[in-house]
Write an enzyme that holds these catalytic residues in place. Sequence first.
Site, PDB file in Angstrom:
ATOM      1  CB  THR A 106       8.015   9.765  -4.931  1.00  0.00           C
ATOM      2  OG1 THR A 106       6.360   9.654  -4.729  1.00  0.00           O
ATOM      3  CG2 THR A 106       8.373   9.492  -3.599  1.00  0.00           C
ATOM      4  CG  ASP A 107       3.340  12.804  -5.278  1.00  0.00           C
ATOM      5  OD1 ASP A 107       3.779  11.716  -5.162  1.00  0.00           O
ATOM      6  OD2 ASP A 107       2.296  13.030  -6.035  1.00  0.00           O
ATOM      7  CD  GLU A 108       3.795   7.356  -2.290  1.00  0.00           C
ATOM      8  OE1 GLU A 108       4.167   7.007  -1.282  1.00  0.00           O
ATOM      9  OE2 GLU A 108       3.406   6.874  -3.265  1.00  0.00           O
ATOM     10  CE1 TYR A 115       9.072   4.135  -3.440  1.00  0.00           C
ATOM     11  CE2 TYR A 115       6.804   5.384  -2.845  1.00  0.00           C
ATOM     12  CZ  TYR A 115       8.204   5.137  -3.826  1.00  0.00           C
ATOM     13  OH  TYR A 115       8.422   6.020  -4.853  1.00  0.00           O
ATOM     14  CE  LYS A 146      12.416   7.392  -4.453  1.00  0.00           C
ATOM     15  NZ  LYS A 146      13.208   6.769  -5.664  1.00  0.00           N
TER      16      LYS A 146
HETATM   17  P1  NAD Z   1       9.455  -0.042 -10.607  1.00  0.00           P
HETATM   18  O1  NAD Z   1       9.441  -1.024  -9.390  1.00  0.00           O
HETATM   19  O2  NAD Z   1       8.708  -0.589 -11.788  1.00  0.00           O
HETATM   20  O3  NAD Z   1      11.005  -0.479 -11.191  1.00  0.00           O
HETATM   21  C1  NAD Z   1      12.261  -0.553 -10.459  1.00  0.00           C
HETATM   22  C2  NAD Z   1      13.526  -0.941 -11.223  1.00  0.00           C
HETATM   23  O4  NAD Z   1      14.407  -0.919 -10.223  1.00  0.00           O
HETATM   24  C3  NAD Z   1      13.311  -2.534 -11.473  1.00  0.00           C
HETATM   25  O5  NAD Z   1      13.658  -2.672 -12.828  1.00  0.00           O
HETATM   26  C4  NAD Z   1      14.060  -3.256 -10.424  1.00  0.00           C
HETATM   27  O6  NAD Z   1      14.656  -4.295 -10.846  1.00  0.00           O
HETATM   28  C5  NAD Z   1      15.102  -2.265 -10.079  1.00  0.00           C
HETATM   29  N1  NAD Z   1      15.773  -2.372  -9.009  1.00  0.00           N
HETATM   30  C6  NAD Z   1      15.210  -2.458  -7.786  1.00  0.00           C
HETATM   31  N2  NAD Z   1      16.026  -2.693  -6.895  1.00  0.00           N
HETATM   32  C7  NAD Z   1      17.464  -2.697  -7.446  1.00  0.00           C
HETATM   33  C8  NAD Z   1      18.662  -2.777  -6.771  1.00  0.00           C
HETATM   34  N3  NAD Z   1      19.074  -2.967  -5.653  1.00  0.00           N
HETATM   35  N4  NAD Z   1      19.788  -2.483  -7.843  1.00  0.00           N
HETATM   36  C9  NAD Z   1      19.444  -2.130  -9.099  1.00  0.00           C
HETATM   37  N5  NAD Z   1      18.182  -2.357  -9.771  1.00  0.00           N
HETATM   38  C10 NAD Z   1      17.056  -2.489  -8.681  1.00  0.00           C
HETATM   39  O7  NAD Z   1       9.390   1.457 -10.304  1.00  0.00           O
HETATM   40  P2  NAD Z   1       9.098   2.599 -11.072  1.00  0.00           P
HETATM   41  O8  NAD Z   1       7.648   2.911 -10.800  1.00  0.00           O
HETATM   42  O9  NAD Z   1       9.559   2.292 -12.527  1.00  0.00           O
HETATM   43  O10 NAD Z   1       9.883   3.663 -10.406  1.00  0.00           O
HETATM   44  C11 NAD Z   1      10.978   4.185 -10.900  1.00  0.00           C
HETATM   45  C12 NAD Z   1      11.499   5.460 -10.087  1.00  0.00           C
HETATM   46  O11 NAD Z   1      10.449   6.492 -10.053  1.00  0.00           O
HETATM   47  C13 NAD Z   1      11.546   5.016  -8.485  1.00  0.00           C
HETATM   48  O12 NAD Z   1      12.704   5.343  -7.903  1.00  0.00           O
HETATM   49  C14 NAD Z   1      10.301   5.551  -7.856  1.00  0.00           C
HETATM   50  O13 NAD Z   1      10.524   5.804  -6.618  1.00  0.00           O
HETATM   51  C15 NAD Z   1      10.140   6.776  -8.750  1.00  0.00           C
HETATM   52  N6  NAD Z   1       8.694   7.276  -8.929  1.00  0.00           N
HETATM   53  C16 NAD Z   1       7.858   6.397  -9.303  1.00  0.00           C
HETATM   54  C17 NAD Z   1       6.507   6.758  -9.516  1.00  0.00           C
HETATM   55  C18 NAD Z   1       5.350   5.940 -10.118  1.00  0.00           C
HETATM   56  O14 NAD Z   1       4.145   6.577 -10.129  1.00  0.00           O
HETATM   57  N7  NAD Z   1       5.545   4.755 -10.371  1.00  0.00           N
HETATM   58  C19 NAD Z   1       6.090   8.290  -9.258  1.00  0.00           C
HETATM   59  C20 NAD Z   1       7.058   9.065  -8.733  1.00  0.00           C
HETATM   60  C21 NAD Z   1       8.561   8.285  -8.547  1.00  0.00           C
HETATM   61  O1  TDX Z   2      -5.044  -2.669  -5.109  1.00  0.00           O
HETATM   62  C1  TDX Z   2      -5.291  -1.503  -4.802  1.00  0.00           C
HETATM   63  N1  TDX Z   2      -6.434  -0.669  -4.622  1.00  0.00           N
HETATM   64  C2  TDX Z   2      -6.265   0.418  -4.164  1.00  0.00           C
HETATM   65  O2  TDX Z   2      -7.394   1.015  -3.641  1.00  0.00           O
HETATM   66  C3  TDX Z   2      -4.095  -0.649  -4.967  1.00  0.00           C
HETATM   67  C4  TDX Z   2      -2.778  -1.426  -5.709  1.00  0.00           C
HETATM   68  C5  TDX Z   2      -4.062   0.794  -4.778  1.00  0.00           C
HETATM   69  N2  TDX Z   2      -5.089   1.180  -4.315  1.00  0.00           N
HETATM   70  C6  TDX Z   2      -5.079   2.544  -3.951  1.00  0.00           C
HETATM   71  C7  TDX Z   2      -4.083   2.939  -2.997  1.00  0.00           C
HETATM   72  C8  TDX Z   2      -3.727   4.440  -3.697  1.00  0.00           C
HETATM   73  O3  TDX Z   2      -4.425   5.366  -2.885  1.00  0.00           O
HETATM   74  O4  TDX Z   2      -4.823   3.361  -5.249  1.00  0.00           O
HETATM   75  C9  TDX Z   2      -3.929   4.411  -5.075  1.00  0.00           C
HETATM   76  C10 TDX Z   2      -2.567   4.211  -5.975  1.00  0.00           C
HETATM   77  O5  TDX Z   2      -1.965   3.072  -5.387  1.00  0.00           O
HETATM   78  P1  TDX Z   2      -0.528   2.601  -6.095  1.00  0.00           P
HETATM   79  O6  TDX Z   2      -0.847   2.454  -7.374  1.00  0.00           O
HETATM   80  O7  TDX Z   2      -0.154   1.470  -5.059  1.00  0.00           O
HETATM   81  O8  TDX Z   2       0.217   3.915  -6.009  1.00  0.00           O
HETATM   82  P2  TDX Z   2       0.718   4.969  -4.943  1.00  0.00           P
HETATM   83  O9  TDX Z   2       0.722   3.889  -3.492  1.00  0.00           O
HETATM   84  O10 TDX Z   2      -0.214   6.131  -4.881  1.00  0.00           O
HETATM   85  O11 TDX Z   2       2.360   5.287  -5.048  1.00  0.00           O
HETATM   86  C11 TDX Z   2       2.680   5.277  -6.704  1.00  0.00           C
HETATM   87  O12 TDX Z   2       2.812   6.881  -6.716  1.00  0.00           O
HETATM   88  C12 TDX Z   2       3.964   7.295  -6.167  1.00  0.00           C
HETATM   89  C13 TDX Z   2       3.886   4.497  -6.955  1.00  0.00           C
HETATM   90  O13 TDX Z   2       3.687   3.169  -6.647  1.00  0.00           O
HETATM   91  C14 TDX Z   2       4.955   5.319  -6.203  1.00  0.00           C
HETATM   92  O14 TDX Z   2       6.318   4.537  -6.607  1.00  0.00           O
HETATM   93  C15 TDX Z   2       5.198   6.485  -6.302  1.00  0.00           C
HETATM   94  O15 TDX Z   2       6.282   7.013  -5.896  1.00  0.00           O
END
Ligand code: NAD
Ligand code: TDX
Length: 342
Positions: free
Chosen positions: A122-124, A149, A153
């Site tokens: 992630t960019d975080e 989190y 990562k």
């Molecule tokens: P998500 O929470 O939707 O899915 C995570 C999946 O991992 C789920 O299916 C869960 O059951 C599985 N999981 C969790 N713990 C596990 C374990 N111990 N063993 C096996 N499986 C397990 O997450 P996502 O949003 O699809 O993110 C996927 C990946 O991308 C993550 O590594 C996250 O850090 C990264 N990422 C997400 C975003 C975003 O915006 N969602 C952005 C950048 C990077």
């Molecule tokens: O109810 C809300 N109200 C609100 O203001 C929620 C859930 C979020 N927010 C804000 C927090 C953040 O500034 O919105 C923005 C986005 O929040 P999230 O959807 O929780 O995402 P963020 O915390 O930015 O992280 C996401 O992007 C990077 C993913 O959850 C991570 O897995 C990924 O690595």
Amino acid sequence: MKKYLITGCAGFIGSNFVHYMLKKYPEILLVNLDKLTYAGNPQNIAGLPQSQVELVQGDICDAALLERIVPGHDSIVHFAAESHNDNSIANPEPFITTNVEGTFHLLEAARKHDVRFHHISTDEVYGDLALDDPCKFTESTPYKPSSPYSASKAASDQLVRAWVRTYGLRATISNCSNNYGPKQHPEKLIPKIVSNALAGKEIPIYGDGKNVRDWLYVLDHCKAIDLIFHRGRSGETYNVGGHNERPNIFIVKTIIEQLHDRLKDDGISEELIKHVADRLGHDRRYGIDPTKIKNDLGWYPETPFEKGIVLTIDWYLDHEEWMEHITSGNYQKYYEEMYKNK
Ligand code: NAD
Ligand code: TDX
């Protein structure tokens, strides 16, 4: 035939990636490994061809399981993680266990059986930018994670680098900005806005709503991952972003307007927006510079936000049952039953 192990395949990005890969490479074999936590939903990967896809319910922290299933794979694409910042603030422990220890166990299995590894990050990990900062995150920006989190990562990224340098593991890392699109859990901002608006519930906005995220349509992320693990150079990191920085309040107002126009429901209005207490340690702004992946691999974000958000809203409107199962509180039982029937 190439055989890939996909971890976290039942989550948001993992499941989109599985569908993308099966469409693009009709000959591929996939072993989908997922623990099916609250965030893993087998509905997301239902109906896949059984001749090509094997589903294993299991934990990436289970070294004995990995020892059984990793041998014979060409690549591991590692999505599995605890992914929600708010959960990590309330209860950090599973984030350290899954994101750090789980990645460690996968790296060990990949090393032992010489399997190519791609790590989804992630960019975080870079911390945050000021709203008026002229710079964006590049691959050489120092790590400065803010939440449990993002710290977990960051730790997992560093493990991958150490396994490349010390053991010569063939591995790449991608650090991506916020994804949006179909199948995202409604704990995250965009599906939460849609879900709450449809239910006539308040939409909580943390703090002043001016925090900025760089939104990328999930299929564009899948294309970037495909390019990196097929053509990326081992040991390299690639930043992936949407050139699409938007304040949270803009996202909320856009979705409310779209839903109102489509459903002609006057209950869906900006009156639903409620500013609530800010997230602890809330990162102000993320912004990715994706120049390296553009120059090296020819990737760019193909889906303009105006198109991606319409596709996303359409998907949630067409999948109210999916949303209902996720938000009803008893979806765990529902998908355990569904999994048993596979
Ligand atoms: P998500 O929470 O939707 O899915 C995570 C999946 O991992 C789920 O299916 C869960 O059951 C599985 N999981 C969790 N713990 C596990 C374990 N111990 N063993 C096996 N499986 C397990 O997450 P996502 O949003 O699809 O993110 C996927 C990946 O991308 C993550 O590594 C996250 O850090 C990264 N990422 C997400 C975003 C975003 O915006 N969602 C952005 C950048 C990077
Ligand atoms: O109810 C809300 N109200 C609100 O203001 C929620 C859930 C979020 N927010 C804000 C927090 C953040 O500034 O919105 C923005 C986005 O929040 P999230 O959807 O929780 O995402 P963020 O915390 O930015 O992280 C996401 O992007 C990077 C993913 O959850 C991570 O897995 C990924 O690595």
